[in-house]
Design a protein around this motif. Structure first.
Motif, PDB file in Angstrom:
ATOM      1  N   LEU A 372      30.505  47.734  82.355  1.00  0.00           N
ATOM      2  CA  LEU A 372      29.982  46.567  83.067  1.00  0.00           C
ATOM      3  C   LEU A 372      30.969  45.430  82.893  1.00  0.00           C
ATOM      4  CD1 LEU A 372      27.802  45.002  84.622  1.00  0.00           C
ATOM      5  CD2 LEU A 372      26.691  44.526  82.423  1.00  0.00           C
ATOM      6  N   SER A 373      31.477  44.901  84.029  1.00  0.00           N
ATOM      7  CA  SER A 373      32.417  43.788  84.017  1.00  0.00           C
ATOM      8  C   SER A 373      31.837  42.647  84.836  1.00  0.00           C
ATOM      9  CB  SER A 373      33.772  44.226  84.600  1.00  0.00           C
ATOM     10  OG  SER A 373      34.660  43.131  84.686  1.00  0.00           O
ATOM     11  N   PHE A 386      30.285  41.028  89.688  1.00  0.00           N
ATOM     12  CA  PHE A 386      30.249  42.008  88.605  1.00  0.00           C
ATOM     13  C   PHE A 386      30.488  43.392  89.190  1.00  0.00           C
ATOM     14  CE2 PHE A 386      25.791  42.014  89.951  1.00  0.00           C
ATOM     15  CZ  PHE A 386      25.476  43.366  89.961  1.00  0.00           C
ATOM     16  N   THR A 387      30.981  44.266  88.327  1.00  0.00           N
ATOM     17  CA  THR A 387      31.223  45.677  88.658  1.00  0.00           C
ATOM     18  C   THR A 387      30.561  46.519  87.581  1.00  0.00           C
ATOM     19  OG1 THR A 387      33.335  45.142  89.702  1.00  0.00           O
ATOM     20  CG2 THR A 387      32.953  47.441  89.100  1.00  0.00           C
ATOM     21  N   ILE A 388      29.726  47.514  87.981  1.00  0.00           N
ATOM     22  CA  ILE A 388      29.008  48.344  87.014  1.00  0.00           C
ATOM     23  C   ILE A 388      29.280  49.810  87.315  1.00  0.00           C
ATOM     24  CG2 ILE A 388      26.880  48.413  88.406  1.00  0.00           C
ATOM     25  CD1 ILE A 388      25.364  48.284  85.676  1.00  0.00           C
ATOM     26  N   VAL A 410      29.988  47.264  93.289  1.00  0.00           N
ATOM     27  CA  VAL A 410      30.592  45.947  93.113  1.00  0.00           C
ATOM     28  C   VAL A 410      29.774  44.932  93.911  1.00  0.00           C
ATOM     29  CG1 VAL A 410      32.651  44.532  93.389  1.00  0.00           C
ATOM     30  CG2 VAL A 410      32.870  46.962  92.801  1.00  0.00           C
ATOM     31  N   PHE A 411      29.399  43.813  93.235  1.00  0.00           N
ATOM     32  CA  PHE A 411      28.676  42.722  93.889  1.00  0.00           C
ATOM     33  C   PHE A 411      29.524  41.455  93.757  1.00  0.00           C
ATOM     34  CE2 PHE A 411      25.456  45.811  93.033  1.00  0.00           C
ATOM     35  CZ  PHE A 411      24.534  45.686  94.055  1.00  0.00           C
ATOM     36  N   THR A 412      29.811  40.797  94.909  1.00  0.00           N
ATOM     37  CA  THR A 412      30.670  39.614  94.922  1.00  0.00           C
ATOM     38  C   THR A 412      29.932  38.437  95.525  1.00  0.00           C
ATOM     39  OG1 THR A 412      31.577  40.240  97.067  1.00  0.00           O
ATOM     40  CG2 THR A 412      32.741  41.042  95.104  1.00  0.00           C
TER      41      THR A 412
END
Length: 616
Positions: A372-373, A386-388, A410-412
Motif C-alpha cells: 500500500l502506497s 494511493f496504490t494498493i 490506483v486511485f488518483t
C-alpha cells in the motif's frame, strides 16, 4: 360412699413442662375408689375416655365390689400438665340429689395408670357430709411395639391388672393370662384383652400384633462401556423409615446406589421395626455410542462460517455432542460458524460413554494486502493518490464508495480525507482497508521566541524556528514582502501575523503577541504618613494612562503575613491603593512589603514588588 343413677365427670389434664407433647389418654380405664372413712366400702370405678387435642369426652361408671357396672355419667374436660382436675354433675349439667365428687388425678406413663384424690361437692340436701378418698385406674396398652418380624419370636407385653387374652371380643376363648403372651403366629393377628380389678372384668380391648414380612422391588440402570454409571434403586411397598445397604456395607437412608460398575450385588433393607430382607441383583453392561460419519464444510472467505455434522448411533439416549474437548455439550449434532482449524468432535451418551473423532477445516484462499502506497495532497490541491496490491482469486475489483468498482488498483486526484477501500475477488470474498489521504504538506513552526518592547522603545523581537529547516521557505510580517529571514526586530508592543511560504506556494501563518515590559511606567512613593495632615496621607499610584486594571494588590508585614488584600478593581491615575488602615485601625509604623499586579490598556501586564515605609 355414695350411690347415683348418672354421673357427669369433668376432667382437665395439664402436661408437666418439659415432658414434650401431650399424652393421649383415649381408652378404657378400670380401677377402684376408696374412701378415707374406714366405714365406707371401696367401689369399682371406670372411665371410657376419648381425647381430641387437649379436650376429653367420655363416660364414667361405678359399681359395688363384686357387682357389675350399672351407673354411668358423661365425662368432659381439658388437659393441663400431668394431672386431671375433675368435678361431677348430672348429665344435664345440674347438681341434683346425688352427692358428686371433685378431685385430682395424675397420669403415669410407665404403668399406664391414673391415681389421685377426690372429695364430694356440696349441693345442699344431697351432700350434707364431706367425703374424701383416693382413686386408682389402669389402662391396657401394648408395650413397647405392636410390630414383630416374621419368623421371629413374638413376646407381646401389655399394661393393666390381672390380664386375660381372648380370641374374640365376646371373651369366648381364653388363650392366656398375665401381662406377657408369646403366641405362635406368622401373620398379623388381633387379640382381645381384659383386666380384672375388684372382681370386675373390663370390656375386651382389641390389641393388634402386626407381623412384618418386608418385600421390595429393584429398578436398575445398566453401567455403560465399563464406566461407574450404573445404579440400583429399591422400591418398597411400606418403605417409611427403611434403611438400605449394598453387599453388607454401611446402612444408608437413600434407596438408590449410584456410580456402580457391571457385576453381581446383594441389596439388603432394614425396616423401622428392625426387620430384614435381601435380594440379589445383577447390573448389566451397555455398549457406548459409535460415530459412522462426520461431514465437513470448510469456511469461505475470511468469515467463521464453516460447518461440521456428526452422524452417530448406539449408546444410551439421549446423545450429546461437543466440539471444544467436552467443555460444553449440545443435543444438536450440527456445529456452525466455525473457523479454519483442527477440531475433536466428542459424542457422549446418557451413561457418560464417549467417542472422539478428529476433523480439520482447511483455510480458504484469503485476500491479503501485500503493498500500500499513499501520497498526500500538496499545496491544498485535490491531488492525493494511493496504490494498493491485494492477493486473492483473480480478477479483483476496487472501490472507495462501495458502489462504483474498477479494475485498476490506483486511485488518483483525491482530496485530503479518510477513505474505506473495498476489494472483491473472483470467489466473491471481500476485503476492506481504511486509507487516509493527508492534507497538503508545507512549512511548520517549531518554536517562537519573543522579546518584549521596553517602555515604548520599539525594540521588540520575534524569532521563529521552522521544521523541517529548508532553504526554499520565505517569511513575511506584513504579507507583502517575503524573505529568508526568520527574525523580525524593531517591533512595538502588539499583535502580529507572520506569513510563511514554501517553493510550492504553500502558505501558512502564525499569530504572535509582542508584550510591553515597562515596570517603571508605574510610580509609587517609598513612604507615606497617614496622619491626616493632607500631606502624603495615602499610598497612591501614578502612571501615564487614564486608568489601569489592578488584578491583585497585597500588603505583607515583616514576617510575610498578609495584612491587607484587594483584587480586580480599576484604578485611576493618582488614586490610592491603601490608606494605611487595618480593620478600621491605623497600622503600626514600620516597613511593609507590597505586591501590585496590573494590566495596561494595551493588554500587557506587569507586577511590582517593593517595600514602603509607613510613618507617623
Amino acid at each position: 360412699m355414695k350411690a347415683r343413677a348418672a354421673i357427669l365427670l369433668t376432667v382437665v389434664l395439664v402436661l408437666v413442662a418439659g415432658t414434650g407433647s401431650a399424652q393421649n389418654l383415649t381408652g378404657f380405664w378400670l380401677g377402684i375408689a376408696s374412701s378415707d372413712n374406714s366405714a365406707d366400702a371401696p367401689v369399682s370405678y371406670a372411665m371410657s375416655i376419648t381425647q381430641t387435642g387437649t379436650s376429653i369426652r367420655g363416660i364414667t361408671q361405678t359399681a359395688a365390689i363384686g357387682t357389675s357396672f350399672g351407673e354411668t355419667a358423661a365425662l368432659s374436660g381439658d388437659l393441663m400438665a400431668a394431672s386431671i382436675t375433675f368435678g361431677e354433675t348430672s348429665q344435664n349439667g345440674a347438681l341434683k340429689t346425688t352427692c358428686f365428687w371433685k378431685g385430682n388425678l395424675s397420669y403415669h406413663s410407665t404403668t399406664e395408670s391414673l391415681t389421685g384424690t377426690y372429695e364430694s361437692i356440696s349441693n345442699g340436701s344431697a351432700c350434707t357430709q364431706q367425703h374424701k378418698g383416693t382413686i386408682e385406674l389402669y389402662r391396657i396398652t401394648l408395650q413397647p411395639d405392636s410390630v414383630f418380624c416374621k419368623d421371629s419370636p413374638v413376646n407381646a407385653t401389655v399394661t393393666g391388672k390381672n390380664i386375660r387374652w381372648y380370641t374374640t371380643a365376646f371373651r369366648s376363648n381364653l388363650l392366656a393370662t398375665g401381662n406377657t403372651f408369646t403366641p405362635q403366629i406368622s401373620q398379623t393377628t388381633t387379640f382381645y384383652i381384659t383386666q380384672t380389678l375388684n372382681q370386675i372384668e373390663s370390656p375386651a380391648i382389641p390389641i393388634t400384633i402386626r407381623i412384618e414380612a418386608p418385600s421390595f422391588k429393584i429398578n436398575t440402570i445398566p453401567a455403560g462401556c465399563g464406566r461407574t454409571s450404573g445404579s440400583i434403586t429399591v422400591v418398597g411397598a411400606h418403605a417409611a423409615n427403611w434403611q438400605y445397604n449394598l453387599n453388607n456395607n454401611i446402612l444408608q437412608a437413600d434407596s438408590t446406589f449410584a456410580g456402580l460398575i457391571p457385576g453381581n450385588y446383594v441389596v439388603s433393607i432394614r425396616t423401622a421395626a428392625g426387620c430384614h430382607a435381601e435380594q440379589p441383583v445383577t447390573l448389566t453392561f451397555e455398549e457406548g455410542p459409535t460415530v459412522s460419519n462426520v461431514t465437513v464444510t470448510p469456511p469461505h472467505c475470511a468469515s467463521a462460517n464453516g460447518q461440521v455434522v456428526v452422524e452417530a448411533s448406539g449408546g444410551k439416549s439421549p446423545l450429546m455432542y461437543s466440539i471444544d474437548y467436552g467443555n460444553t455439550f449440545q443435543t444438536n449434532p450440527v456445529f456452525e460458524h466455525l473457523s479454519a482449524q483442527a477440531y475433536t468432535v466428542r459424542t457422549r451418551d446418557a451413561n457418560g460413554c464417549e467417542v472422539n473423532k478428529a476433523v480439520s477445516l482447511p483455510a480458504p484462499n484469503l485476500m491479503n494486502i501485500t503493498n500500500l502506497s499513499v501520497l498526500p495532497t500538496t499545496c491544498g490541491q485535490n491531488n492525493g493518490q494511493f496504490t494498493i496490491t491485494i492477493g486473492g482469486i483473480q480478477p479483483i475489483q476496487y472501490s472507495i464508495d462501495n458502489q462504483h468498482f474498477q479494475n485498476s488498483n490506483v486511485f488518483t486526484d483525491l482530496k485530503a480525507d479518510n477513505y474505506l477501500l473495498t476489494a472483491k475477488d473472483g470467489g466473491g470474498c471481500t476485503l476492506t482497508q481504511p486509507i487516509r489521504i493527508a492534507p497538503s504538506s508545507g512549512p511548520q513552526v517549531a518554536t517562537t521566541e519573543i522579546e518584549p518592547e521596553a517602555c515604548g522603545q520599539r525594540n521588540g523581537v520575534v524569532h521563529l524556528t521552522l521544521k523541517p529547516p529548508a532553504d526554499s521557505i520565505y517569511l513575511s510580517i506584513d504579507g507583502v514582502t517575503f524573505g529568508p529571514a526568520t527574525m523580525f526586530s524593531g517591533l512595538e508592543a502588539g499583535s502580529y501575523t507572520i506569513y510563511i511560504k514554501d517553493s510550492h506556494a504553500c502558505l501558512v501563518s502564525e499569530l504572535v503577541q509582542v508584550p510591553s515590559n515597562c515596570p517603571n511606567l508605574l510610580s509609587l512613593p517609598t513612604a507615606f504618613s497617614p496622619n491626616a495632615d493632607r500631606q502624603n496621607d495615602e499610598l497612591r499610584v501614578f502612571f501615564r494612562f487614564t486608568s489601569i486594571l489592578v488584578m491583585q494588590f497585597t500588603v505583607y508585614d515583616r514576617w510575610g503575613t498578609v495584612i491587607y488584600n484587594r483584587a480586580n478593581f480599576v484604578l485611576a491615575n493618582g488614586e490610592s491603593v491603601w490608606d494605611g488602615y487595618l480593620s478600621g485601625s491605623l497600622a503600626p509604623a514600620g516597613i511593609y512589603l507590597y505586591r501590585l499586579s496590573c494590566e495596561f490598556p494595551d493588554g500587557t501586564q506587569t507586577t511590582i514588588r517593593q517595600p514602603v515605609s509607613l510613618l507617623r
